[in-house]
Motif scaffolding. Structure first.
Motif, PDB file in Angstrom:
ATOM      1  N   GLU A 141       1.286   1.372  -6.265  1.00  0.00           N
ATOM      2  CA  GLU A 141       0.018   1.639  -7.190  1.00  0.00           C
ATOM      3  C   GLU A 141       0.418   2.117  -8.519  1.00  0.00           C
ATOM      4  O   GLU A 141      -0.332   1.685  -9.654  1.00  0.00           O
ATOM      5  N   GLN A 142       1.548   3.012  -8.692  1.00  0.00           N
ATOM      6  CA  GLN A 142       1.988   3.283  -9.927  1.00  0.00           C
ATOM      7  C   GLN A 142       2.474   2.117 -10.903  1.00  0.00           C
ATOM      8  O   GLN A 142       2.038   2.001 -12.119  1.00  0.00           O
ATOM      9  N   PRO A 151      -8.625   5.721  -6.897  1.00  0.00           N
ATOM     10  CA  PRO A 151      -7.223   5.423  -6.689  1.00  0.00           C
ATOM     11  C   PRO A 151      -7.085   5.611  -5.144  1.00  0.00           C
ATOM     12  O   PRO A 151      -7.537   6.376  -4.579  1.00  0.00           O
ATOM     13  N   LYS A 152      -5.977   4.938  -4.520  1.00  0.00           N
ATOM     14  CA  LYS A 152      -5.558   5.249  -3.204  1.00  0.00           C
ATOM     15  C   LYS A 152      -4.605   6.412  -2.973  1.00  0.00           C
ATOM     16  O   LYS A 152      -4.607   7.047  -2.023  1.00  0.00           O
ATOM     17  N   HIS A 153      -3.485   6.529  -3.757  1.00  0.00           N
ATOM     18  CA  HIS A 153      -2.543   7.352  -3.603  1.00  0.00           C
ATOM     19  C   HIS A 153      -2.454   8.402  -4.553  1.00  0.00           C
ATOM     20  O   HIS A 153      -1.668   9.361  -4.468  1.00  0.00           O
ATOM     21  N   LEU A 154      -2.900   8.519  -5.723  1.00  0.00           N
ATOM     22  CA  LEU A 154      -2.772   8.884  -6.890  1.00  0.00           C
ATOM     23  C   LEU A 154      -3.972   9.906  -7.255  1.00  0.00           C
ATOM     24  O   LEU A 154      -5.005   9.823  -6.549  1.00  0.00           O
ATOM     25  N   GLN A 207      -9.159   0.882 -10.247  1.00  0.00           N
ATOM     26  CA  GLN A 207      -8.070   1.604  -9.709  1.00  0.00           C
ATOM     27  C   GLN A 207      -8.011   3.079 -10.079  1.00  0.00           C
ATOM     28  O   GLN A 207      -7.863   3.941  -9.498  1.00  0.00           O
ATOM     29  N   ASP A 253       0.748  -1.333  -0.104  1.00  0.00           N
ATOM     30  CA  ASP A 253       0.011   0.072  -0.068  1.00  0.00           C
ATOM     31  C   ASP A 253       0.876   1.200  -0.045  1.00  0.00           C
ATOM     32  O   ASP A 253       1.345   1.805   1.163  1.00  0.00           O
ATOM     33  N   SER A 254       1.327   1.848  -1.242  1.00  0.00           N
ATOM     34  CA  SER A 254       2.053   2.905  -1.390  1.00  0.00           C
ATOM     35  C   SER A 254       1.885   3.478  -2.778  1.00  0.00           C
ATOM     36  O   SER A 254       1.456   2.860  -3.555  1.00  0.00           O
ATOM     37  N   LYS A 255       2.061   4.668  -2.782  1.00  0.00           N
ATOM     38  CA  LYS A 255       2.300   5.229  -4.345  1.00  0.00           C
ATOM     39  C   LYS A 255       2.777   4.527  -5.102  1.00  0.00           C
ATOM     40  O   LYS A 255       2.522   4.485  -6.419  1.00  0.00           O
ATOM     41  N   GLU A 256       4.045   4.241  -4.828  1.00  0.00           N
ATOM     42  CA  GLU A 256       5.045   3.583  -6.007  1.00  0.00           C
ATOM     43  C   GLU A 256       4.441   2.377  -6.584  1.00  0.00           C
ATOM     44  O   GLU A 256       4.537   2.046  -7.533  1.00  0.00           O
TER      45      GLU A 256
END
Length: 194
Positions: free
Chosen positions: A121-122, A150-153, A146, A116-119
């Protein structure tokens, strides 16, 4: 021969009960010894099936390699180890350019708390795009969901997400239909909070 061994492994893993009964004789022989033999043989067939899958995977058999990854991910016949499954799918991508592996690894990156992180997710979005371009409807659905949520983006690609889901739904994908029903109103307006 490898394909035959793979088919036999799947039979041993998924139909060990039937194989054990066939080897031990007709059902009318059932007694305590028969039941014990069936139970022991089922375990041995499952173990043999796992052995075949791992052996084939180590020898570069693509379907066996993906099956081994799935066994790790689901915790079937092996202890569930999502990080080993992620590494396994990553290797399948490197070895076979597997669109299935890309889609499944992206799903892990999207859903599993360890990633669970931006990286991640990308990276999941990148893998999903590649798999979708290779024809994976599964990846298309995951990517669409997604992009909508999105979670982080940022949410600048929500429209693309809806289009992907609508395209997958047009192919009859049940998950896409369910997600569209959940996120879109009857008027087609997105019901996801910003």
């Amino acid at each position: 021969i490898h394909d035959a061994m793979y088919s036999l492994a799947l039979i041993y893993l998924n139909n060990s009960d039937e194989v054990a009964k066939a080897i031990n004789g007709p059902d009318w022989l059932q007694d305590a010894r028969y039941s014990k033999a069936i139970s022991e043989d089922k375990k041995q067939f499952r173990a043999l099936g796992r052995q075949y899958i791992i052996s084939l995977a180590l020898n570069g058999h693509e379907k066996a390699f993906m099956t081994a990854c799935n066994l790790f991910a689901k915790g079937e016949y092996f202890d569930r180890d999502i990080e080993s499954a992620a590494l396994c799918y990553n290797n399948a991508i490197k070895l076979f350019d597997s669109s299935i592996g890309k889609g499944l690894l992206a799903k892990i990156y999207f859903d599993v708390p360890q990633f669970d992180s931006k990286e991640f997710e990308q990276l999941g979005i990148k893998l999903s795009k590649e798999a979708a371009s290779q024809g994976s409807v599964y990846a298309m659905v995951n990517l669409g969901k997604q992009l909508i949520h999105p979670k982080h983006l940022g949410r600048e690609h929500v429209g693309v997400g809806v289009q992907l889901l609508q395209s997958a739904a047009a192919h009859g994908d049940e998950r896409a239909i369910q997600i569209l029903t959940e996120y879109l109103g009857e008027d087609g307006v997105l019901r996801v909070k910003k």
